[in-house]
Motif scaffolding. Sequence first.
Motif, PDB file in Angstrom:
ATOM      1  N   ASP A  45      -2.312 -16.139   1.330  1.00 13.83           N
ATOM      2  CA  ASP A  45      -2.163 -17.117   0.263  1.00 13.83           C
ATOM      3  C   ASP A  45      -2.630 -16.527  -1.054  1.00 13.83           C
ATOM      4  O   ASP A  45      -3.594 -15.769  -1.103  1.00 13.83           O
ATOM      5  N   GLY A  46      -1.939 -16.911  -2.117  1.00 16.63           N
ATOM      6  CA  GLY A  46      -2.355 -16.450  -3.432  1.00 16.63           C
ATOM      7  C   GLY A  46      -1.942 -17.436  -4.500  1.00 16.63           C
ATOM      8  O   GLY A  46      -1.174 -18.364  -4.253  1.00 16.63           O
ATOM      9  N   GLU A  47      -2.491 -17.225  -5.693  1.00 13.36           N
ATOM     10  CA  GLU A  47      -2.116 -18.034  -6.847  1.00 13.36           C
ATOM     11  C   GLU A  47      -1.814 -17.082  -7.989  1.00 13.36           C
ATOM     12  O   GLU A  47      -2.597 -16.178  -8.286  1.00 13.36           O
ATOM     13  N   VAL A  48      -0.655 -17.292  -8.610  1.00 11.51           N
ATOM     14  CA  VAL A  48      -0.207 -16.366  -9.655  1.00 11.51           C
ATOM     15  C   VAL A  48      -1.042 -16.562 -10.916  1.00 11.51           C
ATOM     16  O   VAL A  48      -1.179 -17.670 -11.427  1.00 11.51           O
ATOM     17  N   ARG A  49      -1.584 -15.469 -11.424  1.00 12.70           N
ATOM     18  CA  ARG A  49      -2.359 -15.506 -12.661  1.00 12.70           C
ATOM     19  C   ARG A  49      -1.599 -14.884 -13.818  1.00 12.70           C
ATOM     20  O   ARG A  49      -1.744 -15.280 -14.967  1.00 12.70           O
ATOM     21  N   LYS A  50      -0.801 -13.871 -13.499  1.00  8.94           N
ATOM     22  CA  LYS A  50      -0.061 -13.195 -14.559  1.00  8.94           C
ATOM     23  C   LYS A  50       1.132 -12.471 -13.938  1.00  8.94           C
ATOM     24  O   LYS A  50       1.014 -11.897 -12.852  1.00  8.94           O
ATOM     25  N   VAL A  51       2.258 -12.542 -14.616  1.00  5.27           N
ATOM     26  CA  VAL A  51       3.456 -11.847 -14.150  1.00  5.27           C
ATOM     27  C   VAL A  51       3.828 -10.794 -15.181  1.00  5.27           C
ATOM     28  O   VAL A  51       3.958 -11.087 -16.359  1.00  5.27           O
ATOM     29  N   ASP A  52       3.949  -9.556 -14.741  1.00  6.66           N
ATOM     30  CA  ASP A  52       4.324  -8.469 -15.637  1.00  6.66           C
ATOM     31  C   ASP A  52       5.628  -7.855 -15.131  1.00  6.66           C
ATOM     32  O   ASP A  52       5.637  -6.933 -14.312  1.00  6.66           O
ATOM     33  N   LYS A  53       6.742  -8.413 -15.615  1.00  5.83           N
ATOM     34  CA  LYS A  53       8.044  -7.970 -15.110  1.00  5.83           C
ATOM     35  C   LYS A  53       8.355  -6.538 -15.517  1.00  5.83           C
ATOM     36  O   LYS A  53       8.972  -5.789 -14.766  1.00  5.83           O
ATOM     37  N   GLU A  54       7.923  -6.157 -16.714  1.00  6.41           N
ATOM     38  CA  GLU A  54       8.222  -4.798 -17.182  1.00  6.41           C
ATOM     39  C   GLU A  54       7.565  -3.747 -16.296  1.00  6.41           C
ATOM     40  O   GLU A  54       8.153  -2.717 -15.999  1.00  6.41           O
ATOM     41  N   GLN A  55       6.329  -4.022 -15.888  1.00  4.25           N
ATOM     42  CA  GLN A  55       5.596  -3.057 -15.065  1.00  4.25           C
ATOM     43  C   GLN A  55       5.834  -3.272 -13.571  1.00  4.25           C
ATOM     44  O   GLN A  55       5.393  -2.471 -12.754  1.00  4.25           O
ATOM     45  N   LYS A  78       1.251  -4.280  -7.237  1.00  2.00           N
ATOM     46  CA  LYS A  78       2.621  -3.832  -7.482  1.00  2.00           C
ATOM     47  C   LYS A  78       3.528  -4.651  -6.585  1.00  2.00           C
ATOM     48  O   LYS A  78       3.118  -5.081  -5.503  1.00  2.00           O
ATOM     49  N   VAL A  79       4.759  -4.847  -6.986  1.00  2.00           N
ATOM     50  CA  VAL A  79       5.720  -5.493  -6.094  1.00  2.00           C
ATOM     51  C   VAL A  79       6.778  -4.471  -5.695  1.00  2.00           C
ATOM     52  O   VAL A  79       7.148  -3.605  -6.488  1.00  2.00           O
ATOM     53  N   ALA A  80       7.225  -4.599  -4.443  1.00  2.00           N
ATOM     54  CA  ALA A  80       8.200  -3.636  -3.926  1.00  2.00           C
ATOM     55  C   ALA A  80       9.500  -3.710  -4.715  1.00  2.00           C
ATOM     56  O   ALA A  80      10.175  -2.703  -4.913  1.00  2.00           O
ATOM     57  N   ASP A  81       9.849  -4.913  -5.180  1.00  2.00           N
ATOM     58  CA  ASP A  81      11.098  -5.103  -5.926  1.00  2.00           C
ATOM     59  C   ASP A  81      10.820  -6.033  -7.101  1.00  2.00           C
ATOM     60  O   ASP A  81      10.401  -7.168  -6.908  1.00  2.00           O
ATOM     61  N   PRO A  82      11.032  -5.560  -8.340  1.00  2.00           N
ATOM     62  CA  PRO A  82      10.740  -6.389  -9.528  1.00  2.00           C
ATOM     63  C   PRO A  82      11.464  -7.738  -9.506  1.00  2.00           C
ATOM     64  O   PRO A  82      11.013  -8.679 -10.147  1.00  2.00           O
ATOM     65  N   LYS A  83      12.554  -7.819  -8.748  1.00  2.00           N
ATOM     66  CA  LYS A  83      13.273  -9.093  -8.644  1.00  2.00           C
ATOM     67  C   LYS A  83      12.393 -10.188  -8.057  1.00  2.00           C
ATOM     68  O   LYS A  83      12.621 -11.377  -8.275  1.00  2.00           O
ATOM     69  N   MET A  84      11.391  -9.771  -7.281  1.00  2.00           N
ATOM     70  CA  MET A  84      10.490 -10.753  -6.670  1.00  2.00           C
ATOM     71  C   MET A  84       9.736 -11.544  -7.736  1.00  2.00           C
ATOM     72  O   MET A  84       9.232 -12.623  -7.475  1.00  2.00           O
ATOM     73  N   LEU A  85       9.651 -10.993  -8.948  1.00  2.00           N
ATOM     74  CA  LEU A  85       8.877 -11.645 -10.004  1.00  2.00           C
ATOM     75  C   LEU A  85       9.694 -12.693 -10.761  1.00  2.00           C
ATOM     76  O   LEU A  85       9.149 -13.472 -11.537  1.00  2.00           O
ATOM     77  N   GLU A  86      10.998 -12.700 -10.526  1.00  2.00           N
ATOM     78  CA  GLU A  86      11.861 -13.601 -11.292  1.00  2.00           C
ATOM     79  C   GLU A  86      11.674 -15.060 -10.899  1.00  2.00           C
ATOM     80  O   GLU A  86      11.923 -15.957 -11.699  1.00  2.00           O
ATOM     81  N   SER A  87      11.251 -15.278  -9.666  1.00  2.00           N
ATOM     82  CA  SER A  87      11.172 -16.659  -9.189  1.00  2.00           C
ATOM     83  C   SER A  87       9.745 -17.214  -9.218  1.00  2.00           C
ATOM     84  O   SER A  87       9.488 -18.296  -8.710  1.00  2.00           O
ATOM     85  N   ILE A  88       8.811 -16.466  -9.802  1.00  2.00           N
ATOM     86  CA  ILE A  88       7.435 -16.974  -9.852  1.00  2.00           C
ATOM     87  C   ILE A  88       6.936 -17.031 -11.294  1.00  2.00           C
ATOM     88  O   ILE A  88       7.448 -16.331 -12.171  1.00  2.00           O
TER      89      ILE A  88
END
Length: 114
Positions: A45-55, A78-88
């Motif tokens: 479980d986690g809670e998003v604090r900051k999303v850095d799509k560029e990095q 790090k995320v395996a695929d930056p696309k994962m950041l689009e929905s959060i």
Amino acid sequence: MKFIHILAVSAIVAASGAQAQTAPASGADHSAHHPTATAAAPQSDGEVRKVDKEQGKVTLRHGPLQNLDMPAMTMVFKVADPKMLESIKEGDKVKFTAEKANGAITITAMQVAN
Ligand SMILES: [Cu+2]
């Protein structure tokens, strides 16, 4: 002499027994070919604090990560695929799977937990 021999044999048996228990680790090899596979590592479980799509990074306040032997904390992943950041977005509660890949802890799967 005979006693030592028995000890050695039982050590081998114990070692192979341990190997049998960690056999699912071969599943980790398999998941390396399929980064989105979640079978090898548990969801946390986690809670998003900051999303850095560029990095391609996300800051999460997360609960204990048993597979990484990590206590609860806030940290950057790090995320395996930056696309994962689009929905959060900031403030989202998420379920995610983090695995150690090439020395870096990487999120291999993540979904909003609503
Ligand atoms: Cu952490």
